[in-house]
Design a protein around this motif. Structure first.
Motif, PDB file in Angstrom:
ATOM      1  N   ALA A 317       0.806  -1.228   0.000  1.00 41.04           N
ATOM      2  CA  ALA A 317       0.000   0.000   0.000  1.00 41.04           C
ATOM      3  C   ALA A 317       0.838   1.275   0.000  1.00 41.04           C
ATOM      4  N   PRO A 318       1.868   1.413   0.864  1.00 39.85           N
ATOM      5  CA  PRO A 318       2.669   2.643   0.827  1.00 39.85           C
ATOM      6  C   PRO A 318       3.372   2.857  -0.502  1.00 39.85           C
ATOM      7  N   SER A 319       3.857   1.767  -1.108  1.00 39.70           N
ATOM      8  CA  SER A 319       4.564   1.901  -2.378  1.00 39.70           C
ATOM      9  C   SER A 319       3.615   2.277  -3.502  1.00 39.70           C
ATOM     10  N   VAL A 320       2.415   1.696  -3.502  1.00 41.16           N
ATOM     11  CA  VAL A 320       1.428   2.059  -4.520  1.00 41.16           C
ATOM     12  C   VAL A 320       1.060   3.531  -4.382  1.00 41.16           C
ATOM     13  N   ALA A 321       0.844   3.981  -3.139  1.00 43.73           N
ATOM     14  CA  ALA A 321       0.487   5.388  -2.911  1.00 43.73           C
ATOM     15  C   ALA A 321       1.583   6.318  -3.406  1.00 43.73           C
ATOM     16  N   LYS A 322       2.835   5.978  -3.111  1.00 49.72           N
ATOM     17  CA  LYS A 322       3.958   6.823  -3.543  1.00 49.72           C
ATOM     18  C   LYS A 322       4.056   6.870  -5.059  1.00 49.72           C
ATOM     19  N   LEU A 323       3.886   5.731  -5.724  1.00 46.53           N
ATOM     20  CA  LEU A 323       3.918   5.709  -7.183  1.00 46.53           C
ATOM     21  C   LEU A 323       2.814   6.572  -7.775  1.00 46.53           C
ATOM     22  N   LEU A 324       1.630   6.515  -7.182  1.00 45.03           N
ATOM     23  CA  LEU A 324       0.500   7.272  -7.703  1.00 45.03           C
ATOM     24  C   LEU A 324       0.730   8.773  -7.582  1.00 45.03           C
ATOM     25  N   TRP A 325       1.064   9.233  -6.357  1.00 45.12           N
ATOM     26  CA  TRP A 325       1.128  10.692  -6.182  1.00 45.12           C
ATOM     27  C   TRP A 325       2.397  11.297  -6.757  1.00 45.12           C
ATOM     28  N   GLY A 326       3.504  10.553  -6.748  1.00 44.50           N
ATOM     29  CA  GLY A 326       4.746  11.117  -7.274  1.00 44.50           C
ATOM     30  C   GLY A 326       4.620  11.473  -8.750  1.00 44.50           C
ATOM     31  N   GLY A 327       4.157  10.520  -9.550  1.00 44.86           N
ATOM     32  CA  GLY A 327       3.994  10.777 -10.970  1.00 44.86           C
ATOM     33  C   GLY A 327       2.912  11.793 -11.261  1.00 44.86           C
ATOM     34  N   TRP A 328       1.815  11.721 -10.495  1.00 44.50           N
ATOM     35  CA  TRP A 328       0.702  12.665 -10.707  1.00 44.50           C
ATOM     36  C   TRP A 328       1.168  14.107 -10.465  1.00 44.50           C
ATOM     37  N   HIS A 329       1.867  14.326  -9.369  1.00 39.21           N
ATOM     38  CA  HIS A 329       2.285  15.680  -9.022  1.00 39.21           C
ATOM     39  C   HIS A 329       3.322  16.195 -10.017  1.00 39.21           C
ATOM     40  N   GLN A 330       4.169  15.330 -10.495  1.00 46.46           N
ATOM     41  CA  GLN A 330       5.159  15.738 -11.478  1.00 46.46           C
ATOM     42  C   GLN A 330       4.477  16.159 -12.781  1.00 46.46           C
ATOM     43  N   ARG A 331       3.481  15.405 -13.197  1.00 47.82           N
ATOM     44  CA  ARG A 331       2.739  15.776 -14.414  1.00 47.82           C
ATOM     45  C   ARG A 331       1.980  17.086 -14.213  1.00 47.82           C
ATOM     46  N   LEU A 332       1.488  17.325 -12.993  1.00 49.21           N
ATOM     47  CA  LEU A 332       0.817  18.593 -12.726  1.00 49.21           C
ATOM     48  C   LEU A 332       1.787  19.762 -12.864  1.00 49.21           C
ATOM     49  N   GLY A 333       3.010  19.583 -12.374  1.00 45.36           N
ATOM     50  CA  GLY A 333       4.021  20.622 -12.517  1.00 45.36           C
ATOM     51  C   GLY A 333       4.298  20.942 -13.978  1.00 45.36           C
ATOM     52  N   GLU A 334       4.317  19.927 -14.825  1.00 47.14           N
ATOM     53  CA  GLU A 334       4.514  20.144 -16.252  1.00 47.14           C
ATOM     54  C   GLU A 334       3.344  20.921 -16.853  1.00 47.14           C
ATOM     55  N   LEU A 335       2.132  20.552 -16.451  1.00 48.18           N
ATOM     56  CA  LEU A 335       0.953  21.251 -16.957  1.00 48.18           C
ATOM     57  C   LEU A 335       0.917  22.705 -16.490  1.00 48.18           C
ATOM     58  N   ALA A 336       1.417  22.951 -15.279  1.00 49.22           N
ATOM     59  CA  ALA A 336       1.375  24.306 -14.723  1.00 49.22           C
ATOM     60  C   ALA A 336       2.104  25.306 -15.614  1.00 49.22           C
ATOM     61  N   VAL A 337       3.185  24.864 -16.269  1.00 48.98           N
ATOM     62  CA  VAL A 337       3.900  25.763 -17.163  1.00 48.98           C
ATOM     63  C   VAL A 337       3.397  25.648 -18.608  1.00 48.98           C
ATOM     64  N   GLU A 338       2.953  24.466 -19.007  1.00 48.80           N
ATOM     65  CA  GLU A 338       2.495  24.298 -20.389  1.00 48.80           C
ATOM     66  C   GLU A 338       1.259  25.134 -20.688  1.00 48.80           C
ATOM     67  N   VAL A 339       0.320  25.229 -19.724  1.00 48.69           N
ATOM     68  CA  VAL A 339      -0.919  25.964 -20.004  1.00 48.69           C
ATOM     69  C   VAL A 339      -0.671  27.461 -20.178  1.00 48.69           C
ATOM     70  N   ARG A 340       0.482  27.943 -19.729  1.00 53.26           N
ATOM     71  CA  ARG A 340       0.797  29.367 -19.860  1.00 53.26           C
ATOM     72  C   ARG A 340       1.594  29.681 -21.112  1.00 53.26           C
ATOM     73  N   GLY A 341       2.051  28.645 -21.791  1.00 53.69           N
ATOM     74  CA  GLY A 341       2.809  28.869 -23.002  1.00 53.69           C
ATOM     75  C   GLY A 341       4.152  29.525 -22.732  1.00 53.69           C
ATOM     76  N   ALA A 342       4.594  30.356 -23.659  1.00 53.78           N
ATOM     77  CA  ALA A 342       5.914  30.988 -23.553  1.00 53.78           C
ATOM     78  C   ALA A 342       6.034  31.874 -22.320  1.00 53.78           C
ATOM     79  N   ALA A 343       4.907  32.410 -21.835  1.00 54.34           N
ATOM     80  CA  ALA A 343       4.945  33.296 -20.661  1.00 54.34           C
ATOM     81  C   ALA A 343       5.473  32.579 -19.427  1.00 54.34           C
TER      82      ALA A 343
END
Length: 398
Positions: A317-343
């Protein structure tokens, strides 16, 4: 599955919400939601005062196992602990500086410590008076924790600890550090390790150096021990049994706090969606689909966390939870800059008042989340744990 809360839980929620509303004022209201991952350096003194405020209100150590006696905490069911965590996050209260003592050390002492250790350390944690940090990872023993080189040599009634730890959160603020060290040099790997409680106030014997991140901040530290002293009575679980204690601690590392984390994730996701609307990114069907997937995956993470909460003996359970949130949060960080474009690549609008290398929230999120799939156990290590301990597959070569 019913993920609802009962009448007593909702009464507890009202009490928690009322207390937070009355106490999150003045300086405590000046750090809304700050002090978590990526901003652990912010407002340390105020957050330490806030820890004592929480202790005086009886909000530290909810649900600690009371079979061993009371240590200053109030009784609370597992669902009430979830309620408190949710209300704390929703109130945007400051990031906790005492969470390592409350959520890692305390359950470990309750499970493996002796009564003298519990009486010495748990009340101080419950009052918010003593802060802790974790001395596990080393430069050559991060994910491979059994390969650590820090040693602790018996010297009469004490141990002398010598070695280096790295990626240590809150090391500058901590009063104590629980350190995994080798007490039997004749043993190899996980055998011969001990779990020691080491006071941090030892000038000349303990040095703390900040580690500057690419985000420009320094949340983590290197800690150097040069003959640092630990009492013989402050070995948890007995000499040479540190690996068992250390693994028990890692098993409780991702419990109720995971749900708190997810509430913070939801707020970050809302900010990214707002930015996408502002910059017109939702017209892109690919970005729109990715944002929808982030929302759905966050719901699944919450349900999975609730489903496994309190599950005893679930090695995966702890390993599954870590795999889920680690990748999810990293992808969110990518989206945070992508949605703003060059700005998203631009710095502050007013360089005359900005500090050097100052970043906005989205830029910090993107840069800091690069580490999410590494710290706390890399994704590769989590998959190995699931494969070996849950699926029973052969161990990989070390």
């Amino acid at each position: 599955m019913d993920f609802g809360f009962g009448r007593e839980d909702e009464d507890f929620r009202a009490e928690a919400r009322d207390w937070l509303g009355r106490h999150l004022v003045g300086a405590y209201a000046s750090l809304p939601g700050r002090g978590g991952p990526g901003s652990e350096h912010e407002g340390a003194a105020v957050r330490r005062d806030w820890e004592r405020e929480l202790g005086a209100g009886g909000w530290i150590g909810l649900g600690w196992d009371r079979r061993h006696g009371a240590y200053g905490n109030r009784a609370a069911s597992l669902t009430q602990q979830v309620v408190w965590a949710e209300e704390y996050a929703r109130a945007a209260a400051p990031g906790r500086v005492g969470h390592i003592g409350e959520n890692l050390l305390a359950p470990t002492l309750l499970a493996y410590g002796d009564e003298a250790q519990r009486k010495r350390f748990l009340p101080a944690v419950a009052r918010g008076e003593e802060l802790w940090c974790q001395g596990y990872s080393e430069p050559d023993a991060g994910s491979d924790l059994a390969g650590l080189r820090t040693v602790a040599v018996r010297d009469g009634a004490y141990y002398r600890v010598t070695g280096q730890k790295i990626w240590t959160s809150l090391a500058r603020e901590a009063d104590w550090c629980f350190v995994l060290a080798r007490t039997d040099p004749a043993e190899r790997r996980h055998r011969g390790l001990s779990f020691l409680l080491v006071p941090m106030d030892q000038p000349g014997r303990i040095e703390v150096r900040p580690i500057r991140q690419m985000s420009g901040t320094a949340e983590f530290h290197e800690v150097f021990f040069d003959g640092a002293v630990a009492r013989g009575g402050h070995v948890v679980g007995g000499e040479g049994r540190g690996w068992r204690v250390a693994m028990g601690l890692l098993a409780v590392e991702r419990g109720v706090s995971t749900l708190v984390q997810q509430i913070g994730f939801a707020a970050e996701l809302d900010e990214v969606i707002t930015a996408a609307l502002r910059h017109g990114a939702l017209r892109d069907p690919v970005l729109r689909a990715r944002l929808t997937a982030q929302w759905a995956e966050l719901k699944v993470m919450r349900w999975n966390a609730l489903r496994t909460l309190g599950a005893a003996g679930d090695a995966g359970a702890p390993s599954v939870a870590k795999l889920l949130w680690g990748g999810w949060h990293q992808r969110l960080g990518e989206l945070a800059v992508e949605v703003r474009g060059a700005a998203a690549a631009l710095g502050p609008a007013d360089w005359a008042v900005a500090r050097p290398y100052e970043l906005d929230a989205a830029q910090r999120l993107f840069l800091f989340t690069r580490a999410d799939t590494l710290y706390g156990g890399s994704d590769e290590i989590q998959r190995n744990i699931i494969a070996e301990r849950v699926l029973g597959l052969p161990r990989g070569e070390r």
